[in-house]
Design an enzyme around this catalytic site. Sequence first.
Site, mmCIF file in Angstrom:
data_model
loop_
_atom_site.group_PDB
_atom_site.id
_atom_site.type_symbol
_atom_site.label_atom_id
_atom_site.label_comp_id
_atom_site.label_asym_id
_atom_site.label_seq_id
_atom_site.Cartn_x
_atom_site.Cartn_y
_atom_site.Cartn_z
ATOM 1 N NE ARG A 178 -3.645 -2.440 0.152
ATOM 2 C CZ ARG A 178 -3.283 -3.432 -0.674
ATOM 3 N NH1 ARG A 178 -2.327 -3.270 -1.565
ATOM 4 N NH2 ARG A 178 -3.908 -4.585 -0.643
ATOM 5 C CB SER A 228 -8.427 -2.075 5.406
ATOM 6 O OG SER A 228 -9.224 -3.157 4.998
ATOM 7 C CD GLU A 298 -4.873 -0.501 3.488
ATOM 8 O OE1 GLU A 298 -4.729 -1.574 4.113
ATOM 9 O OE2 GLU A 298 -5.603 -0.391 2.484
HETATM 10 C C1 LIG Z 1 -15.458 1.184 1.438
HETATM 11 C C2 LIG Z 1 -14.007 1.274 1.032
HETATM 12 C C3 LIG Z 1 -13.341 0.127 0.643
HETATM 13 C C4 LIG Z 1 -11.984 0.191 0.288
HETATM 14 N N1 LIG Z 1 -11.353 -0.961 -0.103
HETATM 15 C C5 LIG Z 1 -10.050 -0.901 -0.447
HETATM 16 C C6 LIG Z 1 -9.369 -2.101 -0.888
HETATM 17 O O1 LIG Z 1 -9.951 -3.180 -1.006
HETATM 18 N N2 LIG Z 1 -8.040 -1.995 -1.190
HETATM 19 C C7 LIG Z 1 -7.369 -0.810 -1.104
HETATM 20 O O2 LIG Z 1 -6.155 -0.772 -1.403
HETATM 21 N N3 LIG Z 1 -7.995 0.326 -0.702
HETATM 22 C C8 LIG Z 1 -9.301 0.308 -0.378
HETATM 23 N N4 LIG Z 1 -9.948 1.460 0.029
HETATM 24 C C9 LIG Z 1 -9.155 2.713 0.193
HETATM 25 C C10 LIG Z 1 -9.112 3.629 -1.043
HETATM 26 O O3 LIG Z 1 -10.302 3.526 -1.797
HETATM 27 C C11 LIG Z 1 -7.897 3.339 -1.936
HETATM 28 O O4 LIG Z 1 -6.681 3.463 -1.242
HETATM 29 C C12 LIG Z 1 -7.875 4.284 -3.159
HETATM 30 O O5 LIG Z 1 -6.954 3.787 -4.082
HETATM 31 C C13 LIG Z 1 -7.520 5.730 -2.811
HETATM 32 O O6 LIG Z 1 -7.737 6.511 -3.969
HETATM 33 P P1 LIG Z 1 -8.191 8.024 -3.882
HETATM 34 O O7 LIG Z 1 -8.242 8.572 -5.246
HETATM 35 O O8 LIG Z 1 -9.452 8.128 -3.082
HETATM 36 O O9 LIG Z 1 -6.960 8.640 -3.084
HETATM 37 P P2 LIG Z 1 -6.993 9.728 -1.917
HETATM 38 O O10 LIG Z 1 -7.686 9.144 -0.732
HETATM 39 O O11 LIG Z 1 -7.467 11.018 -2.420
HETATM 40 O O12 LIG Z 1 -5.427 9.834 -1.591
HETATM 41 C C14 LIG Z 1 -4.723 8.750 -1.036
HETATM 42 C C15 LIG Z 1 -3.227 9.084 -1.056
HETATM 43 O O13 LIG Z 1 -2.791 9.164 -2.405
HETATM 44 C C16 LIG Z 1 -2.215 10.447 -2.675
HETATM 45 N N5 LIG Z 1 -2.628 10.829 -4.035
HETATM 46 C C17 LIG Z 1 -3.879 10.816 -4.549
HETATM 47 N N6 LIG Z 1 -3.867 11.186 -5.831
HETATM 48 C C18 LIG Z 1 -2.589 11.480 -6.138
HETATM 49 C C19 LIG Z 1 -1.919 11.955 -7.309
HETATM 50 N N7 LIG Z 1 -2.566 12.194 -8.462
HETATM 51 N N8 LIG Z 1 -0.579 12.165 -7.245
HETATM 52 C C20 LIG Z 1 0.113 11.921 -6.107
HETATM 53 N N9 LIG Z 1 -0.447 11.469 -4.971
HETATM 54 C C21 LIG Z 1 -1.787 11.256 -4.988
HETATM 55 C C22 LIG Z 1 -2.775 11.373 -1.602
HETATM 56 O O14 LIG Z 1 -1.870 12.438 -1.335
HETATM 57 C C23 LIG Z 1 -2.916 10.430 -0.418
HETATM 58 O O15 LIG Z 1 -1.666 10.304 0.262
HETATM 59 C C24 LIG Z 1 -11.311 1.435 0.350
HETATM 60 C C25 LIG Z 1 -11.992 2.593 0.739
HETATM 61 C C26 LIG Z 1 -13.337 2.526 1.050
HETATM 62 C C27 LIG Z 1 -14.050 3.788 1.442
#
Ligand SMILES: Cc1cc2nc3c(=O)[nH]c(=O)nc-3n(C[C@H](O)[C@H](O)[C@H](O)COP(=O)(O)OP(=O)(O)OC[C@H]3O[C@@H](n4cnc5c(N)ncnc54)[C@H](O)[C@@H]3O)c2cc1C
Length: 306
Positions: A178, A228, A298
């Site tokens: 992650r 998670s 995470e």
């Molecule tokens: C119900 C639910 C279930 C989930 N299940 C999973 C799962 O099964 N597996 C899993 O891995 N995750 C899971 N997640 C967590 C999350 O959805 C993932 O980690 C997702 O990939 C985050 O993407 P985001 O665009 O929302 O990133 P954000 O939450 O906006 O950012 C996350 C991190 O990435 C960085 N970031 C975002 N975009 C960029 C960019 N363009 N350039 C540089 N840095 C950037 C941010 O600075 C931050 O540190 C879940 C979340 C929820 C709510």
Amino acid sequence: MKLAVNLENMLNNLGTLKTNEPLKKYTSFKTGGPAEYMIWPKDRSALKDIILICGDNSIDLTVLGGCSNLLVSDAGIKGIVVMMNSFHSKADIKLTEEGTVYSDSGVDKKDFLKFCVDSGFQGMEFIAGIFGCVGGGIAMNAGTADGAFAEILQSIEYMNSKGEIINKPVSSDMFGYRKLQMPGCSIILGGYFKLEKADNTVNIQSRINDILKERKSKHPLNYPSAGSVFKNPDGYSSWKLVDEAGLKGKSIGGARVSDLHTNFIINNSGATSEDILNLINEIKEVILNKYNIKMETEIRVLGDFF
Ligand SMILES: Cc1cc2nc3c(=O)[nH]c(=O)nc-3n(C[C@H](O)[C@H](O)[C@H](O)COP(=O)(O)OP(=O)(O)OC[C@H]3O[C@@H](n4cnc5c(N)ncnc54)[C@H](O)[C@@H]3O)c2cc1C
């Protein structure tokens, strides 16, 4: 922090700018205080200008995507928050001549998945049910037991602190559990994905439907959460540790350990980010005392707490 009028005017010309914008409107936890400045850059040249303005004026820059993996302080985030969701207002996704899929970082994972299925690919099914944008998935090396972004990425396109665009081939040492290791202040613009051709896309879609059904039965999707909360410590499963420690249903303020999945903390009703962090710290302490295991989050914790 109040930016000088000339800087604020400059930002206004570089995209859609909001001041003191509550982050709880965007985070999947539905918590978090205001972003002093929040901007959706209008294009790459504008993004470069924003990076340079921050660098030249020592302004903090935070990059966010779909905000589905964040715990943002109730005090909010200082400086400029750059929103990469729906970057360029219409995020691009396409097949390249080399047979890879190129996706802008702002593409929603659901749309990425649909594009890949429609284009006859397989190997990306693990993304089903993971929230947020492609860029956030790359930055987090998001995934499940069935796969992770690192396994399907060929190269990452990013902008560095000088505003230069770099296409970096992916190597295994760039990713961890992650996490992605990139030079400081790298904004992911997009990624090239190398996927296998599927024999039958109907089977791929049905696999995706099964994954979504299973996740719906195991995850508390009716409540705000960030998925998670803890990484699995080596050789252990976080949900089992939390469950066996008797913490199922444990609540602080409006934050509660989910009864359905004990590695999820849910915003049960009007939780603050402080409630959630207090609950996280309590879980860490109990598990350290009981099993001598250090739990690591995470989810990304942003802004100042306490
Ligand atoms: C119900 C639910 C279930 C989930 N299940 C999973 C799962 O099964 N597996 C899993 O891995 N995750 C899971 N997640 C967590 C999350 O959805 C993932 O980690 C997702 O990939 C985050 O993407 P985001 O665009 O929302 O990133 P954000 O939450 O906006 O950012 C996350 C991190 O990435 C960085 N970031 C975002 N975009 C960029 C960019 N363009 N350039 C540089 N840095 C950037 C941010 O600075 C931050 O540190 C879940 C979340 C929820 C709510």
